[in-house]
Design a protein around this motif. Structure first.
Motif, short mmCIF file in Angstrom:
data_model
loop_
_atom_site.label_atom_id
_atom_site.label_comp_id
_atom_site.label_asym_id
_atom_site.label_seq_id
_atom_site.Cartn_x
_atom_site.Cartn_y
_atom_site.Cartn_z
N MET A 1 29.01 -35.51 22.58
CA MET A 1 29.28 -36.26 23.79
C MET A 1 27.96 -36.76 24.37
O MET A 1 26.98 -36.03 24.42
CB MET A 1 30.00 -35.37 24.79
CG MET A 1 30.18 -36.01 26.13
SD MET A 1 31.10 -34.93 27.21
CE MET A 1 32.21 -36.12 27.90
N LEU A 2 27.96 -38.00 24.80
CA LEU A 2 26.77 -38.63 25.37
C LEU A 2 26.99 -38.87 26.85
O LEU A 2 28.00 -39.43 27.26
CB LEU A 2 26.49 -39.96 24.67
CG LEU A 2 25.22 -40.69 25.11
CD1 LEU A 2 23.98 -39.93 24.65
CD2 LEU A 2 25.20 -42.10 24.56
N LYS A 3 26.03 -38.44 27.65
CA LYS A 3 26.07 -38.69 29.08
C LYS A 3 25.08 -39.83 29.36
O LYS A 3 23.96 -39.82 28.86
CB LYS A 3 25.67 -37.44 29.86
CG LYS A 3 25.74 -37.62 31.35
CD LYS A 3 25.43 -36.32 32.06
CE LYS A 3 25.50 -36.55 33.56
NZ LYS A 3 25.16 -35.33 34.29
N ILE A 4 25.52 -40.81 30.16
CA ILE A 4 24.70 -41.97 30.48
C ILE A 4 24.53 -42.03 32.00
O ILE A 4 25.51 -42.07 32.73
CB ILE A 4 25.36 -43.28 29.99
CG1 ILE A 4 25.64 -43.20 28.48
CG2 ILE A 4 24.48 -44.48 30.33
CD1 ILE A 4 26.53 -44.32 27.97
N ARG A 5 23.27 -42.01 32.44
CA ARG A 5 22.98 -42.15 33.87
C ARG A 5 22.17 -43.43 34.06
O ARG A 5 21.20 -43.67 33.36
CB ARG A 5 22.17 -40.96 34.38
CG ARG A 5 22.96 -39.68 34.46
CD ARG A 5 22.14 -38.54 35.07
NE ARG A 5 20.73 -38.58 34.79
CZ ARG A 5 20.13 -37.91 33.79
NH1 ARG A 5 20.84 -37.16 32.99
NH2 ARG A 5 18.83 -38.00 33.59
N ARG A 6 22.57 -44.23 35.02
CA ARG A 6 21.89 -45.49 35.29
C ARG A 6 21.07 -45.37 36.56
O ARG A 6 21.52 -44.81 37.56
CB ARG A 6 22.91 -46.61 35.47
CG ARG A 6 22.30 -47.97 35.73
CD ARG A 6 23.35 -48.97 36.20
NE ARG A 6 22.80 -50.27 36.48
CZ ARG A 6 22.18 -50.62 37.59
NH1 ARG A 6 21.98 -49.73 38.55
NH2 ARG A 6 21.71 -51.85 37.76
N SER A 7 19.85 -45.90 36.53
CA SER A 7 19.04 -46.02 37.73
C SER A 7 18.32 -47.36 37.66
O SER A 7 18.16 -47.93 36.59
CB SER A 7 18.03 -44.86 37.84
OG SER A 7 17.14 -44.87 36.75
N MET A 20 24.56 -38.95 20.29
CA MET A 20 24.95 -40.37 20.22
C MET A 20 25.92 -40.57 19.07
O MET A 20 25.54 -40.48 17.91
CB MET A 20 23.73 -41.26 20.03
CG MET A 20 22.85 -41.38 21.24
SD MET A 20 21.50 -42.56 21.01
CE MET A 20 22.38 -44.11 21.14
N ALA A 21 27.17 -40.86 19.41
CA ALA A 21 28.20 -41.14 18.41
C ALA A 21 28.60 -42.60 18.51
O ALA A 21 28.29 -43.30 19.48
CB ALA A 21 29.41 -40.24 18.64
N GLN A 22 29.32 -43.09 17.51
CA GLN A 22 29.73 -44.49 17.43
C GLN A 22 30.44 -44.96 18.71
O GLN A 22 30.14 -46.02 19.24
CB GLN A 22 30.65 -44.69 16.22
CG GLN A 22 31.15 -46.11 16.07
CD GLN A 22 30.36 -46.89 15.07
OE1 GLN A 22 29.67 -46.31 14.25
NE2 GLN A 22 30.47 -48.18 15.10
N ASP A 23 31.39 -44.18 19.21
CA ASP A 23 32.13 -44.56 20.42
C ASP A 23 31.21 -44.70 21.63
O ASP A 23 31.41 -45.57 22.48
CB ASP A 23 33.22 -43.53 20.74
CG ASP A 23 34.30 -43.49 19.67
OD1 ASP A 23 34.41 -44.46 18.90
OD2 ASP A 23 35.02 -42.48 19.60
#
Length: 90
Positions: A1-7, A20-23
Motif C-alpha cells: 500500500m502506498l500513502k501519498i501526501r501532498r504539500s 509502490m504497486a501498479q494501481d
C-alpha cells in the motif's frame, strides 16, 4: 500500500511512503496530471519501502518529464540508470 501526501510551497511535493504497486502509480499519475503546469513537481521517496519494475519505469518517465525525485534510495537510482543505459545501448 502506498500513502501519498501532498504539500505545496512554491513547488508541489508528493511525499510517498510504503510500497509502490501498479494501481498506486495510476492514482499518482492522475494526481500529477491534475496539477497546474506552472509549478515544479517533486516526488519525495524518503519513505518508499519497495518498488518493482513498473515503478522504476514510472519514476524514470517522471524524471524525463522534469519531475524531481527527492530522497531517492540508491538502489532505485541505480535501477533507473541501468534501465536508461539498457534503452540507449544498441
Amino acid at each position: 500500500m502506498l500513502k501519498i501526501r501532498r504539500s505545496a510551497n512554491g513547488q508541489v511535493v508528493f511525499a510517498l511512503s510504503g510500497r509502490m504497486a501498479q494501481d498506486d502509480m495510476t492514482e499518482l499519475e492522475a494526481l500529477i496530471s491534475s496539477e497546474a503546469n506552472d509549478r515544479p513537481l517533486v516526488l519525495d521517496l524518503k519513505d518508499v519501502t519497495l518498488v518493482g519494475r513498473d515503478a522504476i519505469t514510472f519514476l524514470e518517465r517522471c524524471e524525463a518529464d522534469g519531475i524531481t525525485l527527492k530522497n531517492c534510495p540508491a538502489y532505485v537510482r541505480e535501477w533507473i540508470a541501468r534501465q536508461r543505459r539498457g534503452r540507449l545501448e544498441p
